[in-house]
Structure formats: structure tokens, C-alpha cells
Design a protein around this motif. Structure first.
Motif, PDB file in Angstrom:
ATOM      1  N   GLU A  59      -3.102   5.967  11.924  1.00 44.03           N
ATOM      2  CA  GLU A  59      -1.654   6.081  12.126  1.00 44.03           C
ATOM      3  C   GLU A  59      -1.219   7.514  12.434  1.00 44.03           C
ATOM      4  O   GLU A  59      -0.071   7.738  12.817  1.00 44.03           O
ATOM      5  N   GLY A  60      -2.107   8.499  12.261  1.00 46.84           N
ATOM      6  CA  GLY A  60      -1.747   9.881  12.539  1.00 46.84           C
ATOM      7  C   GLY A  60      -0.776  10.460  11.538  1.00 46.84           C
ATOM      8  O   GLY A  60       0.134  11.217  11.901  1.00 46.84           O
ATOM      9  N   GLY A  61      -0.963  10.136  10.241  1.00 46.13           N
ATOM     10  CA  GLY A  61      -0.040  10.577   9.211  1.00 46.13           C
ATOM     11  C   GLY A  61      -0.497  11.827   8.482  1.00 46.13           C
ATOM     12  O   GLY A  61      -1.545  12.414   8.775  1.00 46.13           O
ATOM     13  N   ALA A  62       0.311  12.210   7.495  1.00 45.74           N
ATOM     14  CA  ALA A  62       0.005  13.377   6.662  1.00 45.74           C
ATOM     15  C   ALA A  62      -0.653  12.985   5.353  1.00 45.74           C
ATOM     16  O   ALA A  62      -1.037  13.856   4.572  1.00 45.74           O
ATOM     17  N   GLY A  63      -0.776  11.694   5.111  1.00 47.47           N
ATOM     18  CA  GLY A  63      -1.388  11.206   3.886  1.00 47.47           C
ATOM     19  C   GLY A  63      -1.017   9.757   3.670  1.00 47.47           C
ATOM     20  O   GLY A  63      -0.018   9.265   4.201  1.00 47.47           O
ATOM     21  N   ALA A  64      -1.836   9.044   2.894  1.00 47.22           N
ATOM     22  CA  ALA A  64      -1.617   7.621   2.682  1.00 47.22           C
ATOM     23  C   ALA A  64      -2.080   7.228   1.300  1.00 47.22           C
ATOM     24  O   ALA A  64      -2.799   7.963   0.620  1.00 47.22           O
ATOM     25  N   VAL A  65      -1.670   6.040   0.884  1.00 47.05           N
ATOM     26  CA  VAL A  65      -2.126   5.460  -0.365  1.00 47.05           C
ATOM     27  C   VAL A  65      -2.500   4.003  -0.106  1.00 47.05           C
ATOM     28  O   VAL A  65      -1.830   3.315   0.672  1.00 47.05           O
ATOM     29  N   ALA A  66      -3.606   3.557  -0.706  1.00 47.15           N
ATOM     30  CA  ALA A  66      -4.019   2.157  -0.640  1.00 47.15           C
ATOM     31  C   ALA A  66      -3.498   1.434  -1.868  1.00 47.15           C
ATOM     32  O   ALA A  66      -3.574   1.962  -2.985  1.00 47.15           O
ATOM     33  N   THR A  67      -2.947   0.235  -1.684  1.00 45.65           N
ATOM     34  CA  THR A  67      -2.316  -0.506  -2.766  1.00 45.65           C
ATOM     35  C   THR A  67      -2.956  -1.876  -2.932  1.00 45.65           C
ATOM     36  O   THR A  67      -3.717  -2.334  -2.081  1.00 45.65           O
ATOM     37  N   GLY A  68      -2.593  -2.543  -4.019  1.00 52.43           N
ATOM     38  CA  GLY A  68      -3.219  -3.813  -4.346  1.00 52.43           C
ATOM     39  C   GLY A  68      -2.809  -4.974  -3.474  1.00 52.43           C
ATOM     40  O   GLY A  68      -3.440  -6.040  -3.518  1.00 52.43           O
ATOM     41  N   SER A  69      -1.777  -4.819  -2.656  1.00 46.66           N
ATOM     42  CA  SER A  69      -1.333  -5.875  -1.747  1.00 46.66           C
ATOM     43  C   SER A  69      -0.327  -5.290  -0.776  1.00 46.66           C
ATOM     44  O   SER A  69       0.152  -4.158  -0.952  1.00 46.66           O
ATOM     45  N   GLY A  70       0.029  -6.072   0.238  1.00 45.31           N
ATOM     46  CA  GLY A  70       1.082  -5.644   1.142  1.00 45.31           C
ATOM     47  C   GLY A  70       2.422  -5.525   0.446  1.00 45.31           C
ATOM     48  O   GLY A  70       3.225  -4.639   0.758  1.00 45.31           O
ATOM     49  N   MET A  71       2.698  -6.428  -0.505  1.00 50.56           N
ATOM     50  CA  MET A  71       3.941  -6.348  -1.255  1.00 50.56           C
ATOM     51  C   MET A  71       4.004  -5.060  -2.068  1.00 50.56           C
ATOM     52  O   MET A  71       5.065  -4.431  -2.196  1.00 50.56           O
ATOM     53  N   ALA A  72       2.868  -4.656  -2.651  1.00 52.79           N
ATOM     54  CA  ALA A  72       2.835  -3.387  -3.386  1.00 52.79           C
ATOM     55  C   ALA A  72       3.109  -2.223  -2.452  1.00 52.79           C
ATOM     56  O   ALA A  72       3.734  -1.227  -2.847  1.00 52.79           O
ATOM     57  N   ALA A  73       2.659  -2.331  -1.207  1.00 57.81           N
ATOM     58  CA  ALA A  73       2.922  -1.282  -0.229  1.00 57.81           C
ATOM     59  C   ALA A  73       4.411  -1.184   0.077  1.00 57.81           C
ATOM     60  O   ALA A  73       4.981  -0.085   0.170  1.00 57.81           O
ATOM     61  N   ILE A  74       5.078  -2.319   0.238  1.00 55.16           N
ATOM     62  CA  ILE A  74       6.516  -2.315   0.490  1.00 55.16           C
ATOM     63  C   ILE A  74       7.260  -1.719  -0.700  1.00 55.16           C
ATOM     64  O   ILE A  74       8.179  -0.901  -0.553  1.00 55.16           O
ATOM     65  N   PHE A  75       6.849  -2.096  -1.914  1.00 58.92           N
ATOM     66  CA  PHE A  75       7.462  -1.568  -3.131  1.00 58.92           C
ATOM     67  C   PHE A  75       7.318  -0.049  -3.201  1.00 58.92           C
ATOM     68  O   PHE A  75       8.273   0.675  -3.481  1.00 58.92           O
ATOM     69  N   ALA A  76       6.104   0.446  -2.929  1.00 61.21           N
ATOM     70  CA  ALA A  76       5.870   1.887  -2.959  1.00 61.21           C
ATOM     71  C   ALA A  76       6.722   2.600  -1.915  1.00 61.21           C
ATOM     72  O   ALA A  76       7.268   3.685  -2.177  1.00 61.21           O
ATOM     73  N   ALA A  77       6.845   2.014  -0.737  1.00 60.21           N
ATOM     74  CA  ALA A  77       7.643   2.626   0.325  1.00 60.21           C
ATOM     75  C   ALA A  77       9.112   2.723  -0.076  1.00 60.21           C
ATOM     76  O   ALA A  77       9.773   3.749   0.144  1.00 60.21           O
ATOM     77  N   MET A  78       9.646   1.659  -0.684  1.00 55.63           N
ATOM     78  CA  MET A  78      11.042   1.678  -1.107  1.00 55.63           C
ATOM     79  C   MET A  78      11.280   2.753  -2.174  1.00 55.63           C
ATOM     80  O   MET A  78      12.262   3.501  -2.121  1.00 55.63           O
TER      81      MET A  78
END
Length: 376
Positions: A59-78
Motif C-alpha cells: 500500500e506504500g504506507g508509513a506503517g501498519a498493524v495486523a488484526t484478528g479480523s477485518g472487523m477488528a481492522a475497521i474498529f482500529a481505524a475508527m
């Protein structure tokens, strides 16, 4: 006897919950020099870090985190941008799970939401409030495959002081990299195309700035959203063929969409690769000339008709997920978008007759033959 030096080509699975330290000095170094070692797998693990790094590079980002599901990813983003008393905007065309998170849980935490119709995503004046923090949208919407002009959306968000958060699951970074168009966060259900084999449940969020990346990591650790070593390892393995798989998915899906568009039993087909799709020209440029493996089509609004199609099809089993190498079908009204209100579903056109296909990488002649006999 000394242990031999080992140099594995593939990262081993670090199936451990905790890591050892030599002494107190080593523990202090862990806290003084973040990233110098590992302590507890909720805080970080070589496998989950490898996955986050792989998605971040794509994605060409500055950093990322892997989460337990896609829903967890949405939660983290919010939570990266929001706290109690804040307001978020969300595209009306959105995955039902995202709407459920916003409606049922974030509202309980004091974060309110307003839904923005697709045609208003580039003019947010009537929706943005003084406490609005972000707009959540999808590169290609689920389930109607509407394509968002990410550059225009980012420009409008930033004009109002909002962050743009993009769910790039359907498109994948093989086709579209939202950060390059001005998005602030990009998230994925890694379960889908990134892992690609229907055997992993995972998510990931990528940040455009180092500050947001650090906030994401903090949220992941404190809320315990971190992905397990085994799931991380499987997802990394899947990503090694992602470029090839997405090309094959896209090639097959275009042929299937063209076939369905000509079939007398089909009332409409929603696929950005078709020339009559409203955002076809945008999809050509923003999607690197490919359009992904997802499409939807409309049968008569009769449950018996839909059931007959599902019962007859052998290559497209009714499996309410997507993006595996094997094809499948889903029914948004009764599965992915069940949490939407009746009014929301009616406005979007999510009715009994709407069927979503995840087109796999099988021989295309087999898929067409199966669709022909199932529809006939």
C-alpha cells in the motif's frame, strides 16, 4: 554440541505467547528501544509484524498493524481518529458489518454516524459537522460495485478537515492503492484477497503517516487486536501469489459478467469492467485496467428463483464470504447486509433477487457451463 546456524528462506512460525529475556538489562532495552526484541505476542510477534510489513509495502504506507479480523481492522481505524462525542461520515454503500459496528457499538461509545449517499461523496457540506472526524468508504462498494473517485473524495474530506478511511478489500493494492490518491488510512479484510484461500481470518490497517501508524499499534496492543502467529504466517504465504491470483480473478470475472449481461434470466449486472457501468472509465484508470473478481447480478425478486439457482449451481456454492481461489455466491439481503435497516436496503436496491458472485480462478469454461445450467 553447538547448535548449527540456521538461515530459513521462509520465516518460521513463532508459535509462542511469550519470549525470554537474559536479565533485567535486556528487559530495559526492550522498553528503551522499541522493535529491538519481542516480549509478549499481543505486543508483537515476528509473524504478525511480517504480515503488517508486507501489506504496508503493497500500500506504500508509513506503517501498519495486523488484526484478528477485518472487523477488528475497521474498529482500529475508527479509534485512530475518534473518541466519545465525535461524529463520523460513512458512505451509504458499505459492507453491512461496518454499518453494524457504527450503529450498534460505536454509537454506544458516544460516536455518532451519518450516512452519505454515493452521489454526495464529493460534496460533504450538507453532512459534515463541527465534530466530524472522518469519512469511511470502500474503493469498490459491497455489494453493488460502485467505484469511488478516491482523489476527489480525499480532496473533499481534507477541505472539511476530515480524514479519509478506505476499505480496499474488494480492489486490493494490486489494482488500487488509496494512499496514493490522498487517503489517510487503508484497511483490508486480509481474510479475502490478501490471504486468498478461504483458510484465514485476519485484517490489516495501513497509515499514511508515522504518527497514525504509532497510534494504530497502540490500539492494537491495548485492545488485544493482534493477529495470531499461525494466521499471520498463512496470510503472508497467500500474499506471495496475490498479484497472480488477482489477475486471474479479474480475467474470469469480466468474462462471467459479459455472459450474465447477455443471459435472458438476468435483469442487471453490476461489474465495473462492463462498458455500461456508471464508473467504468474511472475504474479503468484507478484500477490499473483490471476490475477485480467481485460482481453482483439481479434475478427476479422471488426467493424460490434465487433458491433454485443456488441449489443447481455446483461451481458457485452459497458461502457468505468472498475472494477465495474457489468461486462462491452470496446473498447480501440475508447475510452481509442483514444488519442494515429496511430503508437502507431499499434505498441501495438490496433486494431478494440480488446475488453476489465471488469469481474464482477455475477454468473459465467450467464456470460458464455451470452458470448456464443453473440459470436455465
Amino acid at each position: 554440541m553447538d547448535q548449527p546456524t540456521i538461515h530459513p528462506k521462509i520465516t518460521p512460525i513463532y508459535q509462542t505467547s511469550v519470549f525470554k529475556f537474559e536479565d533485567l538489562d535486556a528487559v530495559q532495552q526492550y522498553f528503551d528501544e522499541p522493535g529491538s526484541s519481542y516480549m509478549y505476542s499481543r505486543n508483537g510477534n515476528p509473524n504478525s509484524d511480517e504480515l503488517a510489513g508486507a501489506v504496508n509495502r503493497w500500500e506504500g504506507g508509513a506503517g501498519a498493524v495486523a488484526t484478528g479480523s477485518g472487523m477488528a481492522a475497521i474498529f482500529a481505524a475508527m479509534l485512530t481518529y475518534c473518541q466519545a462525542g465525535d461524529h463520523v461520515l460513512c458512505a451509504a454503500d458499505i459492507y453491512g458489518g461496518s454499518a453494524a459496528l457504527l450503529n450498534l457499538e460505536l454509537s454506544r461509545l458516544g460516536i455518532s454516524v451519518s450516512y452519505v449517499p454515493f452521489e454526495s461523496l464529493y460534496d460533504l457540506a450538507g453532512y459534515a459537522q463541527p465534530n466530524s472526524k472522518l469519512l469511511l468508504c470502500e474503493t469498490m462498494s459491497n455489494p453493488l460495485l460502485r467505484v469511488v473517485d478516491l482523489h476527489a473524495a480525499a480532496k473533499e474530506c481534507h477541505r472539511h478537515g476530515l480524514k479519509l478511511v478506505v476499505d480496499n478489500t474488494f480492489s486490493t493494492p494490486v489494482l488500487t492503492r488509496p494512499l496514493a490518491y490522498g487517503a489517510d488510512l487503508v484497511l483490508h479484510s486480509v481474510t479475502k484477497y490478501l490471504a486468498g484461500h478461504s483458510d484465514v481470518t485476519a485484517g490489516a490497517v495501513v497509515a499514511r503517516t508515522a504518527e497514525d501508524a504509532a497510534r494504530l499499534r497502540q490500539i492494537g496492543v491495548v485492545f488485544g487486536l493482534t493477529l495470531s502467529p499461525m494466521e499471520s504466517w498463512l496470510a503472508v504465504r497467500g500474499m506471495k501469489t496475490m498479484r497472480l491470483r488477482v489477475a486471474a480473478h479479474s480475467e474470469n470475472a469480466l468474462v462471467v459478467a459479459e455472459f450474465l449481461a447477455e443471459h435472458p434470466a438476468v435483469q442487471a449486472v453490476y461489474y465495473p469492467g462492463l462498458p455500461d457501468h456508471p464508473q467504468h472509465a474511472l475504474a479503468v484508470t484507478q484500477g490499473a485496467g483490471r476490475f477485480g473478481g467481485m460482481l453482483s447480478f439481479r434475478l427476479p425478486d422471488d426467493a424460490a428463483v434465487v433458491n433454485r439457482f443456488m441449489q443447481r449451481s455446483e461451481r458457485f456454492p452459497f458461502a457468505p464470504s468472498l475472494a477465495g481461489v474457489d468461486s462462491s455466491c452470496s446473498h447480501p439481503l440475508s447475510t452481509s447486509h442483514r444488519a442494515l435497516t429496511d430503508a437502507q436496503r431499499a434505498e441501495l436496491g438490496i433486494t431478494v433477487g440480488l446475488v453476489r458472485l465471488s469469481v474464482g480462478i477455475e477454468p473459465i469454461e467450467d464456470l460458464l457451463a455451470d452458470l448456464a445450467q443453473a440459470l436455465d
